[in-house]
Scaffold this motif. Structure first.
Motif, PDB file in Angstrom:
ATOM      1  N   TYR A  89      32.940  39.614  48.963  1.00 42.90           N
ATOM      2  CA  TYR A  89      33.374  38.669  47.934  1.00 42.90           C
ATOM      3  C   TYR A  89      34.754  38.059  48.238  1.00 42.90           C
ATOM      4  CZ  TYR A  89      29.592  41.017  45.504  1.00 42.90           C
ATOM      5  OH  TYR A  89      28.378  41.556  45.168  1.00 42.90           O
ATOM      6  N   VAL A  90      35.400  38.563  49.249  1.00 44.96           N
ATOM      7  CA  VAL A  90      36.761  38.116  49.568  1.00 44.96           C
ATOM      8  C   VAL A  90      36.819  36.610  49.809  1.00 44.96           C
ATOM      9  CG1 VAL A  90      38.650  38.276  51.242  1.00 44.96           C
ATOM     10  CG2 VAL A  90      37.522  40.358  50.420  1.00 44.96           C
ATOM     11  N   SER A  91      35.909  36.079  50.586  1.00 45.81           N
ATOM     12  CA  SER A  91      35.968  34.646  50.921  1.00 45.81           C
ATOM     13  C   SER A  91      35.794  33.782  49.672  1.00 45.81           C
ATOM     14  CB  SER A  91      34.921  34.288  51.980  1.00 45.81           C
ATOM     15  OG  SER A  91      33.617  34.568  51.487  1.00 45.81           O
ATOM     16  N   GLU A  92      34.887  34.149  48.782  1.00 52.33           N
ATOM     17  CA  GLU A  92      34.680  33.358  47.555  1.00 52.33           C
ATOM     18  C   GLU A  92      35.889  33.469  46.619  1.00 52.33           C
ATOM     19  OE1 GLU A  92      33.157  30.642  45.012  1.00 52.33           O
ATOM     20  OE2 GLU A  92      32.416  31.142  47.008  1.00 52.33           O
ATOM     21  N   PHE A  93      36.427  34.648  46.502  1.00 52.38           N
ATOM     22  CA  PHE A  93      37.618  34.837  45.659  1.00 52.38           C
ATOM     23  C   PHE A  93      38.787  34.029  46.230  1.00 52.38           C
ATOM     24  CE2 PHE A  93      37.151  38.593  42.665  1.00 52.38           C
ATOM     25  CZ  PHE A  93      35.770  38.518  42.613  1.00 52.38           C
ATOM     26  N   SER A  94      38.930  34.053  47.545  1.00 47.74           N
ATOM     27  CA  SER A  94      39.995  33.281  48.190  1.00 47.74           C
ATOM     28  C   SER A  94      39.772  31.786  47.999  1.00 47.74           C
ATOM     29  CB  SER A  94      40.064  33.594  49.679  1.00 47.74           C
ATOM     30  OG  SER A  94      40.427  34.926  49.884  1.00 47.74           O
ATOM     31  N   ALA A  95      38.537  31.347  48.166  1.00 38.30           N
ATOM     32  CA  ALA A  95      38.219  29.922  47.997  1.00 38.30           C
ATOM     33  C   ALA A  95      38.514  29.451  46.578  1.00 38.30           C
ATOM     34  CB  ALA A  95      36.750  29.661  48.342  1.00 38.30           C
ATOM     35  N   GLN A  96      38.363  30.330  45.611  1.00 41.08           N
ATOM     36  CA  GLN A  96      38.610  29.991  44.205  1.00 41.08           C
ATOM     37  C   GLN A  96      40.055  30.298  43.786  1.00 41.08           C
ATOM     38  OE1 GLN A  96      36.461  28.432  42.184  1.00 41.08           O
ATOM     39  NE2 GLN A  96      34.991  28.355  43.861  1.00 41.08           N
ATOM     40  N   ASN A 145      43.949  35.211  42.477  1.00 40.00           N
ATOM     41  CA  ASN A 145      45.038  36.108  42.856  1.00 40.00           C
ATOM     42  C   ASN A 145      45.052  37.284  41.879  1.00 40.00           C
ATOM     43  OD1 ASN A 145      46.247  35.215  40.494  1.00 40.00           O
ATOM     44  ND2 ASN A 145      47.613  33.794  41.543  1.00 40.00           N
ATOM     45  N   GLY A 146      46.034  38.128  41.978  1.00 42.76           N
ATOM     46  CA  GLY A 146      46.102  39.311  41.119  1.00 42.76           C
ATOM     47  C   GLY A 146      46.111  38.981  39.645  1.00 42.76           C
ATOM     48  N   GLU A 147      46.884  37.985  39.276  1.00 39.52           N
ATOM     49  CA  GLU A 147      46.970  37.597  37.864  1.00 39.52           C
ATOM     50  C   GLU A 147      45.628  37.074  37.358  1.00 39.52           C
ATOM     51  OE1 GLU A 147      49.508  34.474  35.164  1.00 39.52           O
ATOM     52  OE2 GLU A 147      50.486  35.350  36.925  1.00 39.52           O
ATOM     53  N   HIS A 148      44.980  36.219  38.166  1.00 32.93           N
ATOM     54  CA  HIS A 148      43.666  35.694  37.789  1.00 32.93           C
ATOM     55  C   HIS A 148      42.626  36.801  37.729  1.00 32.93           C
ATOM     56  CE1 HIS A 148      45.221  31.709  39.459  1.00 32.93           C
ATOM     57  NE2 HIS A 148      45.040  31.509  38.161  1.00 32.93           N
ATOM     58  N   LEU A 149      42.735  37.718  38.672  1.00 34.14           N
ATOM     59  CA  LEU A 149      41.776  38.814  38.746  1.00 34.14           C
ATOM     60  C   LEU A 149      41.754  39.615  37.447  1.00 34.14           C
ATOM     61  CD1 LEU A 149      39.790  40.163  40.720  1.00 34.14           C
ATOM     62  CD2 LEU A 149      41.664  41.637  41.441  1.00 34.14           C
ATOM     63  N   LEU A 150      42.918  39.838  36.886  1.00 30.75           N
ATOM     64  CA  LEU A 150      43.004  40.607  35.644  1.00 30.75           C
ATOM     65  C   LEU A 150      42.346  39.888  34.466  1.00 30.75           C
ATOM     66  CD1 LEU A 150      46.640  41.967  35.969  1.00 30.75           C
ATOM     67  CD2 LEU A 150      44.513  43.270  36.181  1.00 30.75           C
ATOM     68  N   GLN A 151      42.133  38.586  34.584  1.00 31.74           N
ATOM     69  CA  GLN A 151      41.526  37.808  33.504  1.00 31.74           C
ATOM     70  C   GLN A 151      40.000  37.731  33.603  1.00 31.74           C
ATOM     71  OE1 GLN A 151      43.635  36.760  31.135  1.00 31.74           O
ATOM     72  NE2 GLN A 151      45.266  37.655  32.362  1.00 31.74           N
ATOM     73  N   ALA A 167      29.822  34.282  37.964  1.00 28.74           N
ATOM     74  CA  ALA A 167      29.997  32.889  38.368  1.00 28.74           C
ATOM     75  C   ALA A 167      30.654  32.780  39.740  1.00 28.74           C
ATOM     76  CB  ALA A 167      30.823  32.143  37.323  1.00 28.74           C
ATOM     77  N   LEU A 168      31.406  33.796  40.112  1.00 28.27           N
ATOM     78  CA  LEU A 168      32.050  33.814  41.432  1.00 28.27           C
ATOM     79  C   LEU A 168      31.101  34.317  42.518  1.00 28.27           C
ATOM     80  CD1 LEU A 168      35.583  35.144  40.487  1.00 28.27           C
ATOM     81  CD2 LEU A 168      35.080  32.951  41.556  1.00 28.27           C
ATOM     82  N   GLY A 169      29.844  34.569  42.149  1.00 23.58           N
ATOM     83  CA  GLY A 169      28.862  34.978  43.140  1.00 23.58           C
ATOM     84  C   GLY A 169      28.627  36.468  43.216  1.00 23.58           C
ATOM     85  N   MET A 170      29.197  37.211  42.300  1.00 27.39           N
ATOM     86  CA  MET A 170      29.015  38.650  42.284  1.00 27.39           C
ATOM     87  C   MET A 170      27.743  38.946  41.480  1.00 27.39           C
ATOM     88  SD  MET A 170      31.862  41.541  41.346  1.00 27.39           S
ATOM     89  CE  MET A 170      32.902  41.212  42.752  1.00 27.39           C
TER      90      MET A 170
END
Length: 101
Positions: free
Chosen positions: A8-15, A18-24, A32-35
């Motif tokens: 999932y790293v590439s999709e998270f990076s493409a979107q 970051n850490g702050e967004h991840l917590l949300q 929606a991020l492909g998980m």
């Protein structure tokens, strides 16, 4: 990556997640991020919950430390004021003694 979810790293990076967004993120946002795997989402959500708890604990500890510093600062300020008043009184008493002579 430490959770073995490198796929999932590439999709998270493409979107730009970051850490702050991840917590949300919640389950639907992760999906929606492909998980697509519910197990993977559960792993992430559990880890996010742990991280949030850890952040909250650290925030509370920081607030407690700041309150202690403020309390100590006020105490030191009060001591300085008492010393100043004591010095002023001693100085005043000495002046009165000189004036009487």
């Amino acid at each position: 990556m430490s959770l073995n979810l490198e796929q999932y790293v590439s999709e998270f990076s493409a979107q730009n997640i970051n850490g702050e967004h991840l917590l949300q993120l919640d389950g639907s946002k992760l999906k929606a991020l492909g998980m697509t795997s519910s197990q993977d989402r559960a792993v992430i959500k559990r880890k996010l919950k742990e991280m949030k708890a850890s952040l909250e604990k650290a925030r509370k500890a920081q607030e407690k430390m700041e309150k202690q510093r403020e309390k100590l600062r006020r105490k030191e300020q009060e001591q300085l004021q008492r010393r100043s008043k004591k010095t002023d009184k001693c100085s005043s008493d000495a002046t009165e003694g000189t004036n009487e002579q």
